[in-house]
Design a protein around this motif. Structure first.
Motif, PDB file in Angstrom:
ATOM      1  N   GLN A 100     -46.272  77.050 -21.417  1.00  8.14           N
ATOM      2  CA  GLN A 100     -47.697  77.329 -21.614  1.00  8.14           C
ATOM      3  C   GLN A 100     -48.347  76.150 -22.341  1.00  8.14           C
ATOM      4  OE1 GLN A 100     -49.733  79.669 -20.705  1.00  8.14           O
ATOM      5  NE2 GLN A 100     -48.675  81.612 -20.437  1.00  8.14           N
TER       6      GLN A 100
ATOM      7  N   GLU B 236     -52.481  81.339 -24.154  1.00  5.08           N
ATOM      8  CA  GLU B 236     -51.424  80.794 -25.003  1.00  5.08           C
ATOM      9  C   GLU B 236     -51.233  81.640 -26.261  1.00  5.08           C
ATOM     10  OE1 GLU B 236     -51.801  76.591 -25.768  1.00  5.08           O
ATOM     11  OE2 GLU B 236     -52.641  76.300 -23.774  1.00  5.08           O
TER      12      GLU B 236
ATOM     13  N   CYS C 157     -51.186  73.417 -21.117  1.00  2.83           N
ATOM     14  CA  CYS C 157     -52.354  73.055 -21.905  1.00  2.83           C
ATOM     15  C   CYS C 157     -52.556  71.548 -21.919  1.00  2.83           C
ATOM     16  CB  CYS C 157     -52.201  73.587 -23.338  1.00  2.83           C
ATOM     17  SG  CYS C 157     -53.618  73.215 -24.404  1.00  2.83           S
TER      18      CYS C 157
ATOM     19  N   LEU D 278     -54.628  83.462 -15.610  1.00  4.52           N
ATOM     20  CA  LEU D 278     -55.366  82.219 -15.876  1.00  4.52           C
ATOM     21  C   LEU D 278     -55.732  81.520 -14.577  1.00  4.52           C
ATOM     22  CD1 LEU D 278     -56.385  79.901 -17.684  1.00  4.52           C
ATOM     23  CD2 LEU D 278     -54.057  78.999 -17.657  1.00  4.52           C
TER      24      LEU D 278
ATOM     25  N   ASP E  49     -57.505  79.417 -21.291  1.00  3.11           N
ATOM     26  CA  ASP E  49     -56.080  79.063 -21.346  1.00  3.11           C
ATOM     27  C   ASP E  49     -55.574  79.174 -22.779  1.00  3.11           C
ATOM     28  OD1 ASP E  49     -53.549  77.697 -20.339  1.00  3.11           O
ATOM     29  OD2 ASP E  49     -54.209  76.268 -21.858  1.00  3.11           O
TER      30      ASP E  49
ATOM     31  N   ALA F  68     -50.754  76.308 -12.709  1.00  3.45           N
ATOM     32  CA  ALA F  68     -50.523  77.585 -13.390  1.00  3.45           C
ATOM     33  C   ALA F  68     -49.759  78.552 -12.489  1.00  3.45           C
ATOM     34  CB  ALA F  68     -51.853  78.197 -13.823  1.00  3.45           C
TER      35      ALA F  68
END
Length: 210
Positions: free
Chosen positions: A146, A52, A150, A86, A48, A184
């Motif tokens: 994004q 990003e 996270c 992802l 991830d 996601a």
């Protein structure tokens, strides 16, 4: 270009520059710790971070153009595809881990890097979303999502690793990864449609009403 708008463009470049630097470190540490601990969620967390970096790089590229607004749509679509990639990887990795019936080993480093991201990423995302909203830029706001993903992922991985270490729930790591994959996909669909809403809006509206 107005002075205020020029300043916002510089702020975007600073945010994405910091995001790229931080996530390169985060990706290396997380994937190294994930491989060492055989943690599907921790490896997914590292990937991830790679996504990003790619998303932030797309924004950085956009805001080096003479007319950034012209490149809104392709940039947002690129970010959406990064979300989908992802989700696909994390899902496959988590399912294979569940079928194998093996949980991760304890990872103090994994707990530390996810805890740090829980602190850093909300602040960075809030700043980027406010900047994107003032610019009227969907791509900047999509990139901020994004960072918000996270935060979700950091929390899920941290809880999964903690539960496995504390009570032996070996499946918690993979379950956490699957939750993040669902999020996601949802965020990717919203970005693809250009429907980007800030999760901080409710807090901001409450603050404005005071």
């Amino acid at each position: 270009m107005s002075g205020r708008r020029s300043m916002l463009h510089r702020r975007v470049r600073f945010i994405v520059g910091f995001t790229i630097a931080y996530n390169v470190v985060e990706a290396v540490v997380s994937m190294w710790a994930g491989v060492a601990a055989s943690s599907a969620a921790l490896i997914g967390f590292g990937l991830d971070s790679v996504v990003e970096v790619l998303s932030a790089a797309a924004i950085a590229w956009q805001f080096t153009r003479e007319d950034p607004e012209r490149w809104e749509r392709p940039t947002v679509r690129a970010i959406a595809l990064a979300f989908f990639a992802l989700a696909a990887y994390v899902t496959v990795d988590a399912v294979l881990a569940l079928l194998g019936g093996e949980g991760p080993r304890h990872s103090a480093l994994g707990l530390a890097i996810t805890a740090l991201s829980i602190v850093v990423m909300p602040v960075l995302a809030w700043w980027e979303i406010r900047t994107g909203r003032e610019l009227g830029s969907v791509s900047v706001q999509a990139d901020a999502k994004q960072l918000i993903l996270c935060v979700y992922l950091s929390g899920a991985v941290f809880v999964g690793l903690a539960l496995d270490g504390a009570v032996g729930w070996w499946w918690a790591d993979s379950a956490a990864a699957l939750v993040v994959a669902v999020v996601a996909v949802r965020e990717g669909l919203e970005a693809w449609r250009g429907d980007v809403e800030s999760p901080f809006e409710v807090l901001e509206e409450m603050s404005e009403q005071r």
